[in-house]
Design a protein around this motif. Structure first.
Motif, PDB file in Angstrom:
ATOM      1  N   ARG A 165     -34.894   6.298 -22.028  1.00 37.17           N
ATOM      2  CA  ARG A 165     -35.239   4.953 -21.559  1.00 37.17           C
ATOM      3  C   ARG A 165     -35.615   3.972 -22.669  1.00 37.17           C
ATOM      4  O   ARG A 165     -35.839   2.805 -22.394  1.00 37.17           O
ATOM      5  N   ASP A 166     -35.667   4.420 -23.907  1.00 35.89           N
ATOM      6  CA  ASP A 166     -36.040   3.513 -25.005  1.00 35.89           C
ATOM      7  C   ASP A 166     -34.808   2.928 -25.711  1.00 35.89           C
ATOM      8  O   ASP A 166     -34.891   2.503 -26.857  1.00 35.89           O
ATOM      9  N   LEU A 167     -33.700   2.868 -25.017  1.00 33.29           N
ATOM     10  CA  LEU A 167     -32.465   2.323 -25.581  1.00 33.29           C
ATOM     11  C   LEU A 167     -32.477   0.802 -25.518  1.00 33.29           C
ATOM     12  O   LEU A 167     -33.219   0.204 -24.730  1.00 33.29           O
ATOM     13  N   GLY A 168     -31.605   0.170 -26.302  1.00 31.31           N
ATOM     14  CA  GLY A 168     -31.469  -1.283 -26.235  1.00 31.31           C
ATOM     15  C   GLY A 168     -31.084  -1.730 -24.836  1.00 31.31           C
ATOM     16  O   GLY A 168     -31.623  -2.695 -24.312  1.00 31.31           O
ATOM     17  N   THR A 169     -30.160  -1.009 -24.231  1.00 30.91           N
ATOM     18  CA  THR A 169     -29.751  -1.245 -22.849  1.00 30.91           C
ATOM     19  C   THR A 169     -29.703   0.107 -22.154  1.00 30.91           C
ATOM     20  O   THR A 169     -29.119   1.059 -22.676  1.00 30.91           O
ATOM     21  N   PHE A 170     -30.320   0.199 -20.988  1.00 33.41           N
ATOM     22  CA  PHE A 170     -30.378   1.446 -20.224  1.00 33.41           C
ATOM     23  C   PHE A 170     -29.952   1.125 -18.800  1.00 33.41           C
ATOM     24  O   PHE A 170     -30.649   0.399 -18.088  1.00 33.41           O
ATOM     25  N   ILE A 171     -28.796   1.641 -18.409  1.00 30.20           N
ATOM     26  CA  ILE A 171     -28.238   1.343 -17.086  1.00 30.20           C
ATOM     27  C   ILE A 171     -28.175   2.616 -16.262  1.00 30.20           C
ATOM     28  O   ILE A 171     -27.692   3.650 -16.736  1.00 30.20           O
ATOM     29  N   ILE A 172     -28.640   2.533 -15.019  1.00 26.08           N
ATOM     30  CA  ILE A 172     -28.561   3.655 -14.090  1.00 26.08           C
ATOM     31  C   ILE A 172     -27.499   3.317 -13.047  1.00 26.08           C
ATOM     32  O   ILE A 172     -27.531   2.246 -12.434  1.00 26.08           O
ATOM     33  N   THR A 173     -26.542   4.235 -12.889  1.00 26.49           N
ATOM     34  CA  THR A 173     -25.485   4.054 -11.889  1.00 26.49           C
ATOM     35  C   THR A 173     -25.699   5.044 -10.745  1.00 26.49           C
ATOM     36  O   THR A 173     -26.461   5.998 -10.855  1.00 26.49           O
ATOM     37  N   GLU A 174     -24.977   4.812  -9.671  1.00 25.72           N
ATOM     38  CA  GLU A 174     -25.029   5.719  -8.528  1.00 25.72           C
ATOM     39  C   GLU A 174     -24.160   6.954  -8.739  1.00 25.72           C
ATOM     40  O   GLU A 174     -24.502   8.035  -8.284  1.00 25.72           O
ATOM     41  N   THR A 175     -23.011   6.793  -9.419  1.00 31.67           N
ATOM     42  CA  THR A 175     -22.047   7.895  -9.516  1.00 31.67           C
ATOM     43  C   THR A 175     -21.556   8.098 -10.947  1.00 31.67           C
ATOM     44  O   THR A 175     -21.699   7.217 -11.802  1.00 31.67           O
ATOM     45  N   MET A 176     -20.940   9.248 -11.159  1.00 29.51           N
ATOM     46  CA  MET A 176     -20.307   9.538 -12.450  1.00 29.51           C
ATOM     47  C   MET A 176     -19.158   8.566 -12.707  1.00 29.51           C
ATOM     48  O   MET A 176     -18.941   8.142 -13.839  1.00 29.51           O
ATOM     49  N   HIS A 177     -18.401   8.255 -11.669  1.00 30.81           N
ATOM     50  CA  HIS A 177     -17.277   7.324 -11.834  1.00 30.81           C
ATOM     51  C   HIS A 177     -17.756   5.979 -12.358  1.00 30.81           C
ATOM     52  O   HIS A 177     -17.148   5.404 -13.264  1.00 30.81           O
ATOM     53  N   GLY A 183     -18.212  19.859 -23.612  1.00 33.53           N
ATOM     54  CA  GLY A 183     -17.679  20.740 -22.590  1.00 33.53           C
ATOM     55  C   GLY A 183     -16.802  20.020 -21.585  1.00 33.53           C
ATOM     56  O   GLY A 183     -16.104  19.066 -21.919  1.00 33.53           O
ATOM     57  N   ALA A 184     -16.882  20.464 -20.348  1.00 33.77           N
ATOM     58  CA  ALA A 184     -16.010  19.940 -19.295  1.00 33.77           C
ATOM     59  C   ALA A 184     -16.185  18.435 -19.101  1.00 33.77           C
ATOM     60  O   ALA A 184     -15.212  17.712 -18.884  1.00 33.77           O
ATOM     61  N   GLY A 185     -17.418  17.946 -19.183  1.00 35.73           N
ATOM     62  CA  GLY A 185     -17.650  16.519 -19.008  1.00 35.73           C
ATOM     63  C   GLY A 185     -16.977  15.694 -20.085  1.00 35.73           C
ATOM     64  O   GLY A 185     -16.347  14.671 -19.802  1.00 35.73           O
ATOM     65  N   SER A 186     -17.083  16.147 -21.325  1.00 32.93           N
ATOM     66  CA  SER A 186     -16.435  15.434 -22.437  1.00 32.93           C
ATOM     67  C   SER A 186     -14.920  15.487 -22.303  1.00 32.93           C
ATOM     68  O   SER A 186     -14.232  14.494 -22.574  1.00 32.93           O
ATOM     69  N   LEU A 187     -14.406  16.637 -21.881  1.00 37.78           N
ATOM     70  CA  LEU A 187     -12.963  16.751 -21.659  1.00 37.78           C
ATOM     71  C   LEU A 187     -12.507  15.825 -20.538  1.00 37.78           C
ATOM     72  O   LEU A 187     -11.461  15.178 -20.638  1.00 37.78           O
ATOM     73  N   ASP A 188     -13.288  15.741 -19.474  1.00 33.79           N
ATOM     74  CA  ASP A 188     -12.976  14.846 -18.359  1.00 33.79           C
ATOM     75  C   ASP A 188     -12.898  13.401 -18.842  1.00 33.79           C
ATOM     76  O   ASP A 188     -11.943  12.677 -18.544  1.00 33.79           O
ATOM     77  N   GLU A 189     -13.894  12.993 -19.613  1.00 36.51           N
ATOM     78  CA  GLU A 189     -13.928  11.622 -20.116  1.00 36.51           C
ATOM     79  C   GLU A 189     -12.742  11.347 -21.033  1.00 36.51           C
ATOM     80  O   GLU A 189     -12.083  10.304 -20.921  1.00 36.51           O
ATOM     81  N   LEU A 190     -12.453  12.284 -21.923  1.00 29.48           N
ATOM     82  CA  LEU A 190     -11.315  12.130 -22.826  1.00 29.48           C
ATOM     83  C   LEU A 190     -10.007  12.026 -22.045  1.00 29.48           C
ATOM     84  O   LEU A 190      -9.193  11.134 -22.304  1.00 29.48           O
ATOM     85  N   MET A 191      -9.785  12.929 -21.120  1.00 29.50           N
ATOM     86  CA  MET A 191      -8.521  12.934 -20.382  1.00 29.50           C
ATOM     87  C   MET A 191      -8.344  11.661 -19.559  1.00 29.50           C
ATOM     88  O   MET A 191      -7.238  11.152 -19.420  1.00 29.50           O
ATOM     89  N   GLU A 192      -9.442  11.145 -19.033  1.00 27.92           N
ATOM     90  CA  GLU A 192      -9.351   9.913 -18.263  1.00 27.92           C
ATOM     91  C   GLU A 192      -8.894   8.744 -19.140  1.00 27.92           C
ATOM     92  O   GLU A 192      -7.942   8.038 -18.794  1.00 27.92           O
ATOM     93  N   VAL A 193      -9.541   8.545 -20.292  1.00 17.73           N
ATOM     94  CA  VAL A 193      -9.158   7.406 -21.128  1.00 17.73           C
ATOM     95  C   VAL A 193      -7.787   7.624 -21.764  1.00 17.73           C
ATOM     96  O   VAL A 193      -7.051   6.666 -22.007  1.00 17.73           O
ATOM     97  N   LEU A 194      -7.428   8.884 -22.020  1.00 19.20           N
ATOM     98  CA  LEU A 194      -6.097   9.188 -22.549  1.00 19.20           C
ATOM     99  C   LEU A 194      -5.024   8.887 -21.501  1.00 19.20           C
ATOM    100  O   LEU A 194      -3.992   8.293 -21.810  1.00 19.20           O
TER     101      LEU A 194
END
Length: 179
Positions: free
Chosen positions: A77-89, A108-119
């Protein structure tokens, strides 16, 4: 606005100390260049290391975390901007839309998911932002073999391999975010 780099990485440190060192160095490198870190707002694993590295060097930080991960990933919470979303999407969309480039550290799987999405988005022509794999100690080599296999087996054009850059060194990875 300053150059903003979205960093995807593990919520764990992994077994190789080089991964943690690369995360620390990446955060520091972003800050000393005057660039903003955009990331998943966690204070654990490589995520926390990247953020603390950026903060220690006076860098701007922009974190996005969904409500269901606030405790698990220890929302920073000590970031310059801290945003809370409802979902992973929503988290992934907000992170990507607030960045000029993407760097992917070991994860792991989360990083792979993020990479594959932007790719996939790049493959579909939905963006042309640089995507950089930081291949610390060859972490991404098995994935790179798989990507070549996908092309060799006819499930993607060879152009898929040109949609991302692989760098072994933090400074080279940062430089590649501007190409």
């Amino acid at each position: 606005m300053a150059h903003s780099v979205c960093v995807y990485c593990g919520s764990r440190d992994g077994n190789n100390p080089a991964y943690a060192a690369a995360a620390d160095a990446l955060g520091h490198g972003l800050a000393i260049r005057g660039w903003r870190l955009v990331y998943g707002a966690g204070d654990v694993g490589l995520m926390g290391r990247v953020a603390r590295g950026a903060q220690a060097a006076g860098g701007d930080t922009f974190g996005v975390i969904p409500t269901h991960l606030l405790q698990r990933e220890v929302g920073k919470r000590d970031l310059g901007t801290f945003i809370i979303t409802e979902t992973m999407h929503e988290r992934k969309k907000v992170m990507f839309m607030n960045a000029d480039a993407v760097v992917v550290l070991p994860g792991g799987a989360g990083s792979l998911d993020e990479l594959m999405e932007v790719l996939t988005w790049a493959q579909l022509g939905l963006h042309a932002k640089p995507i950089v794999l930081l291949n610390t100690d060859g972490y991404w080599n098995p994935l790179l073999s798989l990507m070549h296999h996908v092309v060799d087996e006819g499930f993607a054009d060879a152009s898929l391999l040109s949609l991302f850059t692989v760098r072994d060194d933090v400074e080279d990875a940062l430089d590649a975010t501007q190409q």
